[in-house]
Design a protein around this motif. Sequence first.
Motif, PDB file in Angstrom:
ATOM      1  N   GLY A 143     -70.590  12.150  -3.505  1.00 14.33           N
ATOM      2  CA  GLY A 143     -70.526  11.619  -2.138  1.00 14.33           C
ATOM      3  C   GLY A 143     -69.340  12.182  -1.371  1.00 14.33           C
ATOM      4  O   GLY A 143     -68.691  13.135  -1.822  1.00 14.33           O
ATOM      5  N   GLY A 144     -69.065  11.619  -0.207  1.00 17.95           N
ATOM      6  CA  GLY A 144     -67.877  11.984   0.561  1.00 17.95           C
ATOM      7  C   GLY A 144     -67.924  13.383   1.168  1.00 17.95           C
ATOM      8  O   GLY A 144     -68.995  13.934   1.422  1.00 17.95           O
ATOM      9  N   GLU A 145     -66.743  13.956   1.376  1.00 16.32           N
ATOM     10  CA  GLU A 145     -66.644  15.207   2.142  1.00 16.32           C
ATOM     11  C   GLU A 145     -67.264  16.406   1.427  1.00 16.32           C
ATOM     12  O   GLU A 145     -67.703  17.363   2.066  1.00 16.32           O
TER      13      GLU A 145
ATOM     14  N   ASP B   1     -70.714  16.290   2.504  1.00 13.70           N
ATOM     15  CA  ASP B   1     -70.853  16.734   3.897  1.00 13.70           C
ATOM     16  C   ASP B   1     -71.006  18.251   3.967  1.00 13.70           C
ATOM     17  O   ASP B   1     -71.824  18.776   4.727  1.00 13.70           O
TER      18      ASP B   1
ATOM     19  N   LEU C  76     -66.267   7.694  -3.881  1.00 13.29           N
ATOM     20  CA  LEU C  76     -66.233   6.485  -3.035  1.00 13.29           C
ATOM     21  C   LEU C  76     -66.087   5.191  -3.828  1.00 13.29           C
ATOM     22  O   LEU C  76     -65.847   4.138  -3.250  1.00 13.29           O
TER      23      LEU C  76
ATOM     24  N   ALA D  48     -66.568   3.385   3.332  1.00 11.00           N
ATOM     25  CA  ALA D  48     -66.219   4.722   3.809  1.00 11.00           C
ATOM     26  C   ALA D  48     -67.082   5.076   5.015  1.00 11.00           C
ATOM     27  O   ALA D  48     -68.242   4.679   5.089  1.00 11.00           O
ATOM     28  N   THR D  49     -66.519   5.831   5.951  1.00 12.74           N
ATOM     29  CA  THR D  49     -67.311   6.321   7.068  1.00 12.74           C
ATOM     30  C   THR D  49     -67.405   7.839   6.995  1.00 12.74           C
ATOM     31  O   THR D  49     -66.580   8.507   6.362  1.00 12.74           O
ATOM     32  N   GLY D  50     -68.415   8.358   7.636  1.00 14.81           N
ATOM     33  CA  GLY D  50     -68.635   9.798   7.663  1.00 14.81           C
ATOM     34  C   GLY D  50     -69.704  10.102   8.688  1.00 14.81           C
ATOM     35  O   GLY D  50     -70.153   9.204   9.398  1.00 14.81           O
ATOM     36  N   PRO D  51     -70.120  11.358   8.759  1.00 10.93           N
ATOM     37  CA  PRO D  51     -71.146  11.726   9.742  1.00 10.93           C
ATOM     38  C   PRO D  51     -72.417  10.917   9.512  1.00 10.93           C
ATOM     39  O   PRO D  51     -72.817  10.714   8.369  1.00 10.93           O
ATOM     40  N   ARG D  52     -73.033  10.444  10.575  1.00 12.23           N
ATOM     41  CA  ARG D  52     -74.317   9.763  10.425  1.00 12.23           C
ATOM     42  C   ARG D  52     -75.367  10.778   9.962  1.00 12.23           C
ATOM     43  O   ARG D  52     -75.450  11.875  10.497  1.00 12.23           O
ATOM     44  N   LEU D  53     -76.154  10.376   8.975  1.00 17.60           N
ATOM     45  CA  LEU D  53     -77.074  11.318   8.337  1.00 17.60           C
ATOM     46  C   LEU D  53     -78.440  11.393   9.002  1.00 17.60           C
ATOM     47  O   LEU D  53     -79.161  12.373   8.826  1.00 17.60           O
TER      48      LEU D  53
ATOM     49  N   ALA E 159     -71.897  11.863  15.539  1.00 17.53           N
ATOM     50  CA  ALA E 159     -71.608  10.435  15.399  1.00 17.53           C
ATOM     51  C   ALA E 159     -71.173  10.143  13.963  1.00 17.53           C
ATOM     52  O   ALA E 159     -71.646  10.778  13.020  1.00 17.53           O
TER      53      ALA E 159
ATOM     54  N   GLY F  66     -70.436   6.935  11.009  1.00 14.20           N
ATOM     55  CA  GLY F  66     -70.833   5.582  10.663  1.00 14.20           C
ATOM     56  C   GLY F  66     -70.620   5.402   9.166  1.00 14.20           C
ATOM     57  O   GLY F  66     -70.075   6.283   8.510  1.00 14.20           O
TER      58      GLY F  66
END
Lengths: 331, 331
Positions: free
Chosen positions: A222-224, A227, A247, A254-259, B254, B256
Motif C-alpha cells: 500500500g501507500g506511496e 501510488d 499502513l 492514511a490519505t492518498g490519491p483518490r483511486l 483529489a 481521500g
Amino acid sequence: MNKVILLAKRPVGKPALNDFKLITEQIPVVSEGEILLKSLYISVDPYLRGRMNDIKSYVPPFELNKPIQSAVIAEVVESKNADFKTGTFVSGNLDWKEYQVSKGKGLTKITDQGSGLSVYLGILGMTGLTAYLGLIQAGKPKAGETLVISGAAGAVGSVVGQIGKLLGCRVVGITGSDQKVTLLESKFKFDHAINYKTVTDLNEAVKKYCPQGVDVYFDNVGGEISDAVLANINKYARLPVCGAISLYNNTAAATGPRLQPLLLTKSATMTGFIVSDFTEHFAETQKKMTSWFKEGKLIYSETIIEGFDNIPQAFLDLFEGTNQGKMIVKI
Amino acid sequence: MNKVILLAKRPVGKPALNDFKLITEQIPVVSEGEILLKSLYISVDPYLRGRMNDIKSYVPPFELNKPIQSAVIAEVVESKNADFKTGTFVSGNLDWKEYQVSKGKGLTKITDQGSGLSVYLGILGMTGLTAYLGLIQAGKPKAGETLVISGAAGAVGSVVGQIGKLLGCRVVGITGSDQKVTLLESKFKFDHAINYKTVTDLNEAVKKYCPQGVDVYFDNVGGEISDAVLANINKYARLPVCGAISLYNNTAAATGPRLQPLLLTKSATMTGFIVSDFTEHFAETQKKMTSWFKEGKLIYSETIIEGFDNIPQAFLDLFEGTNQGKMIVKI
C-alpha cells in the motif's frame, strides 16, 4: 514449566516489545481425547498486527492478557486421542506456547517431512496458498503480461514472482535493499527488481522496467509505493491487494490519491482478499505447489530466528523488513 | 445555414460557456454513398468532461476548434446510400451540428418509434446498457442484497435502482435534493433515498437505511459521498465505479482515505468500467431492457432542454444536478 506469550496491551502505532508479556505456567495435563503438542516452528506474519487492534472484523481481535495465535508446526508428545499418535507432526493455528493441549480439531498432519518441517509454514502452507490463489483468482495473469509485486522479497512476494514466471509473465519486484534486489534477480529469477529506497523516482523506474505497462499489480504494501505502480497500469489491469504493511501501524487513517478516477479510466479492478476467501481451492492448490516445489521449479527463502523468547522481536522485525522470505521462529 | 458547436478551449476546473463556440457553416453537400442527417435529439453526458482534457486515454480527447461529439438521434433527410432511405431515424456518436453527412458507419437504425425517439439516447440506448451491464457484470447483485447508488436520480442511477428492485435487492439511493428523494421513493420505487446535502451525517444515514450493510455500491460520483458509503460495506462487497462526477472538474488530483486497507479487510472488489467494455453483451441486454420497458417494469425520466444553442448550458447544468434522469437537448 511452560512459556507463554500474551498480548499485554494493544499497540499504538508501531508495536513494541512491552506490548507483549512472557509468562510461565504449568505444562497442561492431557485429558481423554486430547493430545499434548510441543511447538517446533512458529510463524510471525504482518497480518497479526491487525488482530492486535480492538476493531470489529471477520477475524476477531486477540484478547488482552491471552496468548497470541499464529500458524505453528508442533509435535505430538503425548496422546490420549487415537487419531494422533505420539511423534506425529502437525500444523495449525495455535497459541504462542511451548506446550499446549488440543483435541486435534483444525490440525493438519504433516506426513511427508522430506523437505523439512518449516516449509509447511511457508511455501507449502498458508504463504504458498496466499501467493498462488491471490495471484490466480484476483490477479488473473496471462502469459506475456507484466506483473509487478511490492514487498517482493517477503514471504508471499517472492513466491508470487516465481509463479508469475512459471505462467509466462514479465515479473518486476519492488523491495527495500540492494541485497534483496540481487536476491530477486539472481535467485528468484525476476526480470527486474527495484530498490524503492534508493531510486530517485519510483514512478519512472516502474515505467522503465515495464515498457508495456503494468497488467497485474500484486500489492503487499500500500501507500506511496503503490501510488507509483498504479500510475503505470494498463487498461483492464487487475490489482490484488494482499497486504498493506506500510499502513498497518498508522494511528490515523492514511490519505492518498483518490483511486476511483484511475480505476474508471483504466477499467481496472482492485480486489482485497485473505487466503481463507479461497478455501474451496486449497486442496488442488496444495497439490500444485507441492508438485512445483518437488520439481525444483519454486525456490524457497526463509529467515529463521531461534528461541521462543524471541518471537515478539521477530514479529517487530517484519516491519523493518529485516527478513528475507518467510520469517519463522524455531523453538 | 448550419449551426455547429466547437470546443473553443480546454476547460480548467468547472467548464464555462466560453469554453464552447457556436459557429455557422454551409450545410454540407451529399456525395455518392453518403446521407445527410438532421439532428433531432442530442445527449449531454458527464463523461464528455474527460474528453475535453488533453490527456492520453483510450478514448482520444476532443480536438480544439473541432465539433464536440456525443450520442445523437438524427433523421436521414437526403440519401445517396441505398442502405438508408430518406425518413429513416438513426442513433450514433455524431458531431454537435444541426446537419452533417455520414457514410452510415456506426449508425443504428431506429425501427420501432412507439416509445418515442429520445428513449434511444436513454433507457434503450447507452444509458440503459451502462446501468444494466455495470450493475450485472461489475456489481453481481444477488436477491436480498443491499444496493446503494450515488447520483441516484441521474440518467444511469435511476435505471440501476429499478433494475436492482427487479432483481430483488434492497435499493437505497443518494441524491442532492428533497424533490429527487421524493421522485426516487415514489416514482422509481427505491426503498429509501437520502439527500446528502441536508443529512447531518451521511455515514450514519447510510447505516440507518442499510441495516444489513452494503453489498453493492454503484458509484456515479466519487469523493466524500463514496467515503460515507464505503464505511458501511459488507464482506465481499462489489463496488462498480461508473462515474466520478464530483471529481471531474478538479484541477489537482483529489485525495481521500486510502482504500487498500478497507478492500483488504472486507475482501471487497472495486471495478471501474465504461459501457464499451461490455460490447459483447449489448444485443442480449438491449433485448432485455426493451422487454422490461415495454412491460412497464422500467420507468424512464428525462430532462429535455430545447434549442441547439442551449447544448453547452445543458452540459454545464449536469454538474449542478439540475437534471432529473437523462439530460437531452431537443433541436
